[in-house]
Design a protein around this motif. Structure first.
Motif, PDB file in Angstrom:
ATOM      1  N   PRO A  20      -1.904 -56.244  28.586  1.00 33.73           N
ATOM      2  CA  PRO A  20      -1.112 -57.401  29.024  1.00 33.73           C
ATOM      3  C   PRO A  20      -0.103 -57.837  27.958  1.00 33.73           C
ATOM      4  CG  PRO A  20      -3.414 -58.027  28.641  1.00 33.73           C
ATOM      5  CD  PRO A  20      -3.336 -56.551  28.475  1.00 33.73           C
ATOM      6  N   MET A  21       1.124 -58.121  28.409  1.00 30.59           N
ATOM      7  CA  MET A  21       2.190 -58.475  27.458  1.00 30.59           C
ATOM      8  C   MET A  21       2.827 -59.808  27.844  1.00 30.59           C
ATOM      9  SD  MET A  21       5.541 -56.283  26.378  1.00 30.59           S
ATOM     10  CE  MET A  21       6.615 -56.669  27.731  1.00 30.59           C
ATOM     11  N   THR A  22       3.186 -60.606  26.862  1.00 27.82           N
ATOM     12  CA  THR A  22       3.944 -61.840  27.086  1.00 27.82           C
ATOM     13  C   THR A  22       5.382 -61.438  27.421  1.00 27.82           C
ATOM     14  OG1 THR A  22       2.560 -62.895  25.426  1.00 27.82           O
ATOM     15  CG2 THR A  22       4.580 -64.049  26.041  1.00 27.82           C
ATOM     16  N   GLY A  26      -4.298 -65.175  23.317  1.00 20.80           N
ATOM     17  CA  GLY A  26      -5.568 -64.823  23.960  1.00 20.80           C
ATOM     18  C   GLY A  26      -6.702 -65.286  23.071  1.00 20.80           C
ATOM     19  N   SER A  27      -7.765 -65.777  23.710  1.00 17.04           N
ATOM     20  CA  SER A  27      -8.887 -66.294  22.908  1.00 17.04           C
ATOM     21  C   SER A  27     -10.236 -65.870  23.472  1.00 17.04           C
ATOM     22  CB  SER A  27      -8.807 -67.819  22.822  1.00 17.04           C
ATOM     23  OG  SER A  27      -8.750 -68.372  24.119  1.00 17.04           O
ATOM     24  N   GLY A  28     -10.258 -65.302  24.687  1.00 17.52           N
ATOM     25  CA  GLY A  28     -11.521 -64.930  25.322  1.00 17.52           C
ATOM     26  C   GLY A  28     -12.392 -66.165  25.467  1.00 17.52           C
ATOM     27  N   SER A  69       4.099 -57.904  21.143  1.00 15.58           N
ATOM     28  CA  SER A  69       5.492 -58.297  21.419  1.00 15.58           C
ATOM     29  C   SER A  69       5.884 -59.611  20.728  1.00 15.58           C
ATOM     30  CB  SER A  69       5.760 -58.363  22.927  1.00 15.58           C
ATOM     31  OG  SER A  69       5.353 -59.585  23.482  1.00 15.58           O
ATOM     32  N   GLU A  95      -6.014 -58.575  16.848  1.00 11.60           N
ATOM     33  CA  GLU A  95      -6.315 -58.105  18.203  1.00 11.60           C
ATOM     34  C   GLU A  95      -7.677 -57.402  18.150  1.00 11.60           C
ATOM     35  OE1 GLU A  95      -4.952 -58.341  21.427  1.00 11.60           O
ATOM     36  OE2 GLU A  95      -6.805 -57.236  21.796  1.00 11.60           O
ATOM     37  N   ARG A  96      -8.499 -57.620  19.198  1.00 11.00           N
ATOM     38  CA  ARG A  96      -9.837 -57.021  19.193  1.00 11.00           C
ATOM     39  C   ARG A  96      -9.966 -55.789  20.077  1.00 11.00           C
ATOM     40  NH1 ARG A  96     -13.235 -61.697  22.441  1.00 11.00           N
ATOM     41  NH2 ARG A  96     -12.238 -61.447  24.451  1.00 11.00           N
ATOM     42  N   GLY A 126      -4.657 -62.715  19.252  1.00 12.01           N
ATOM     43  CA  GLY A 126      -4.701 -62.010  20.539  1.00 12.01           C
ATOM     44  C   GLY A 126      -3.348 -61.368  20.785  1.00 12.01           C
ATOM     45  N   ALA A 127      -2.982 -60.445  19.874  1.00 13.14           N
ATOM     46  CA  ALA A 127      -1.586 -59.973  19.820  1.00 13.14           C
ATOM     47  C   ALA A 127      -1.217 -59.017  20.955  1.00 13.14           C
ATOM     48  CB  ALA A 127      -1.309 -59.335  18.458  1.00 13.14           C
ATOM     49  N   GLY A 128      -2.192 -58.481  21.691  1.00 17.57           N
ATOM     50  CA  GLY A 128      -1.903 -57.686  22.898  1.00 17.57           C
ATOM     51  C   GLY A 128      -1.117 -56.423  22.606  1.00 17.57           C
ATOM     52  N   THR A 129       0.154 -56.406  23.018  1.00 11.56           N
ATOM     53  CA  THR A 129       1.049 -55.271  22.728  1.00 11.56           C
ATOM     54  C   THR A 129       1.783 -55.478  21.399  1.00 11.56           C
ATOM     55  OG1 THR A 129       2.905 -56.388  23.787  1.00 11.56           O
ATOM     56  CG2 THR A 129       1.579 -54.917  25.177  1.00 11.56           C
ATOM     57  N   GLY A 183     -10.061 -56.941  15.049  1.00  8.32           N
ATOM     58  CA  GLY A 183     -11.305 -57.720  15.059  1.00  8.32           C
ATOM     59  C   GLY A 183     -11.222 -58.913  15.971  1.00  8.32           C
ATOM     60  N   ASN A 184     -12.322 -59.638  15.992  1.00  9.08           N
ATOM     61  CA  ASN A 184     -12.478 -60.774  16.884  1.00  9.08           C
ATOM     62  C   ASN A 184     -12.073 -62.057  16.162  1.00  9.08           C
ATOM     63  OD1 ASN A 184     -13.394 -61.588  19.480  1.00  9.08           O
ATOM     64  ND2 ASN A 184     -15.257 -62.403  18.550  1.00  9.08           N
ATOM     65  N   ALA A 185     -11.237 -62.851  16.813  1.00  7.99           N
ATOM     66  CA  ALA A 185     -10.862 -64.155  16.253  1.00  7.99           C
ATOM     67  C   ALA A 185     -11.888 -65.198  16.698  1.00  7.99           C
ATOM     68  CB  ALA A 185      -9.466 -64.540  16.743  1.00  7.99           C
TER      69      ALA A 185
HETATM   70  C1  LIG Z   1      -2.395 -61.999  27.309  1.00  9.57           C
HETATM   71  S1  LIG Z   1      -2.797 -60.902  26.023  1.00  9.57           S
HETATM   72  C2  LIG Z   1      -1.640 -61.346  24.782  1.00  9.57           C
HETATM   73  C3  LIG Z   1      -0.311 -60.713  24.976  1.00  9.57           C
HETATM   74  C4  LIG Z   1       0.517 -60.658  23.713  1.00  9.57           C
HETATM   75  N1  LIG Z   1       0.966 -61.981  23.288  1.00  9.57           N
HETATM   76  C5  LIG Z   1       1.694 -59.731  23.904  1.00  9.57           C
HETATM   77  O1  LIG Z   1       2.840 -60.187  23.863  1.00  9.57           O
HETATM   78  O2  LIG Z   1       1.489 -58.548  24.166  1.00  9.57           O
HETATM   79  C6  LIG Z   1      -4.280 -61.552  25.312  1.00  9.57           C
HETATM   80  C7  LIG Z   1      -4.859 -60.649  24.246  1.00  9.57           C
HETATM   81  O3  LIG Z   1      -5.801 -61.416  23.494  1.00  9.57           O
HETATM   82  C8  LIG Z   1      -6.840 -60.541  23.083  1.00  9.57           C
HETATM   83  N2  LIG Z   1      -7.985 -61.391  22.709  1.00  9.57           N
HETATM   84  C9  LIG Z   1      -8.657 -62.247  23.523  1.00  9.57           C
HETATM   85  N3  LIG Z   1      -9.594 -62.913  22.823  1.00  9.57           N
HETATM   86  C10 LIG Z   1      -9.509 -62.462  21.541  1.00  9.57           C
HETATM   87  C11 LIG Z   1     -10.228 -62.786  20.351  1.00  9.57           C
HETATM   88  N4  LIG Z   1     -11.202 -63.721  20.336  1.00  9.57           N
HETATM   89  N5  LIG Z   1      -9.909 -62.139  19.201  1.00  9.57           N
HETATM   90  C12 LIG Z   1      -8.915 -61.200  19.199  1.00  9.57           C
HETATM   91  N6  LIG Z   1      -8.194 -60.865  20.294  1.00  9.57           N
HETATM   92  C13 LIG Z   1      -8.485 -61.495  21.454  1.00  9.57           C
HETATM   93  C14 LIG Z   1      -7.065 -59.640  24.287  1.00  9.57           C
HETATM   94  O4  LIG Z   1      -7.696 -58.440  23.905  1.00  9.57           O
HETATM   95  C15 LIG Z   1      -5.632 -59.444  24.794  1.00  9.57           C
HETATM   96  O5  LIG Z   1      -5.066 -58.270  24.264  1.00  9.57           O
END
Ligand SMILES: C[S@@+](CC[C@H](N)C(=O)[O-])C[C@H]1O[C@@H](n2cnc3c(N)ncnc32)[C@H](O)[C@@H]1O
Length: 186
Positions: free
Chosen positions: A12-14, A105-107, A43, A61-62, A38-41, A87-89
């Motif tokens: 998923p990307m913003t 992203g924060s899960g 972007s 990013e995890r 939660g850096a995703g891609t 890793g996990n935030a």
């Molecule tokens: C909507 S996406 C973010 C999109 C990103 N801003 C981009 O432009 O590509 C959310 C991301 O947060 C990550 N994520 C969710 N909870 C997380 C956590 N506790 N620690 C690290 N990454 C996490 C997910 O794996 C996912 O890739």
């Protein structure tokens, strides 16, 4: 930066319009450090690192496929000023003060991430969050008030794309994104 130039592989990307507003609200001009949770891609991190070359960006990013895509996007855009953390935030985030923090992203860790942000955001810094779910935005708003973030702004960005339908055209809506922006102090 154009969305189509980022490698994604279903991560998923913003999107660019939400990225533009979110980065504007981070107020990165003359800031030294920026944390993207939660850096995703990648972007958001990559656009911030590209537009503000003196900024040191920490991206966490995890998800393994996300991490691989971020590395590939950093190489594609020749970006050097990002420290990528796997890793996990919040546990894996380097323990230092940041001038701006973005939560994409924060899960299930929203509360602990907001507590980390409260303790690690420069007093003049900006915290910006993106949400799809109203419930998560409401939860964040309540926690941020408890953590003494004095001002918060919440907007919804709803973008529709021009599409052809038969002989005519219409605007096909993307999912709306809630953008929250909170500061401490005046
Ligand atoms: C909507 S996406 C973010 C999109 C990103 N801003 C981009 O432009 O590509 C959310 C991301 O947060 C990550 N994520 C969710 N909870 C997380 C956590 N506790 N620690 C690290 N990454 C996490 C997910 O794996 C996912 O890739």
């Amino acid at each position: 930066m154009r969305d189509e130039d980022f490698l994604r592989n279903k991560v998923p990307m913003t999107k660019s319009e939400v990225r533009a507003v979110s980065i504007d609200k981070l107020q990165l001009l003359n800031k030294k450090t920026f944390l993207d949770i939660g850096a995703g891609t990648g972007s958001i991190s990559i656009q911030a690192a590209h537009d503000f070359p003196d900024l040191q960006v920490t991206a966490i990013e995890r998800n393994a496929s996300g991490l691989e895509i971020i590395k590939q996007n950093m190489a594609k855009f020749c970006i050097k000023n990002i420290d990528l953390i796997a890793g996990n935030a919040p546990e894996a985030i380097p323990d230092k003060i940041y001038d701006a923090i973005f939560v994409g992203g924060s899960g299930s860790n929203l509360e602990s991430i907001l507590r980390f942000a409260s303790e690690h955001l420069n007093s003049a810094g900006s915290l910006v969050l993106n949400f799809i779910l109203l419930e998560n935005a409401l939860k964040a708003q309540k926690i941020l008030a408890e953590l003494q973030f004095t001002k918060s702004e919440i907007i919804e960005v709803a973008v529709s794309q021009w599409h052809q339908l038969g002989k005519g055209h219409y605007f096909k809506p993307n999912n709306p994104t809630i953008i929250m922006n909170a500061i401490k102090g005046e």
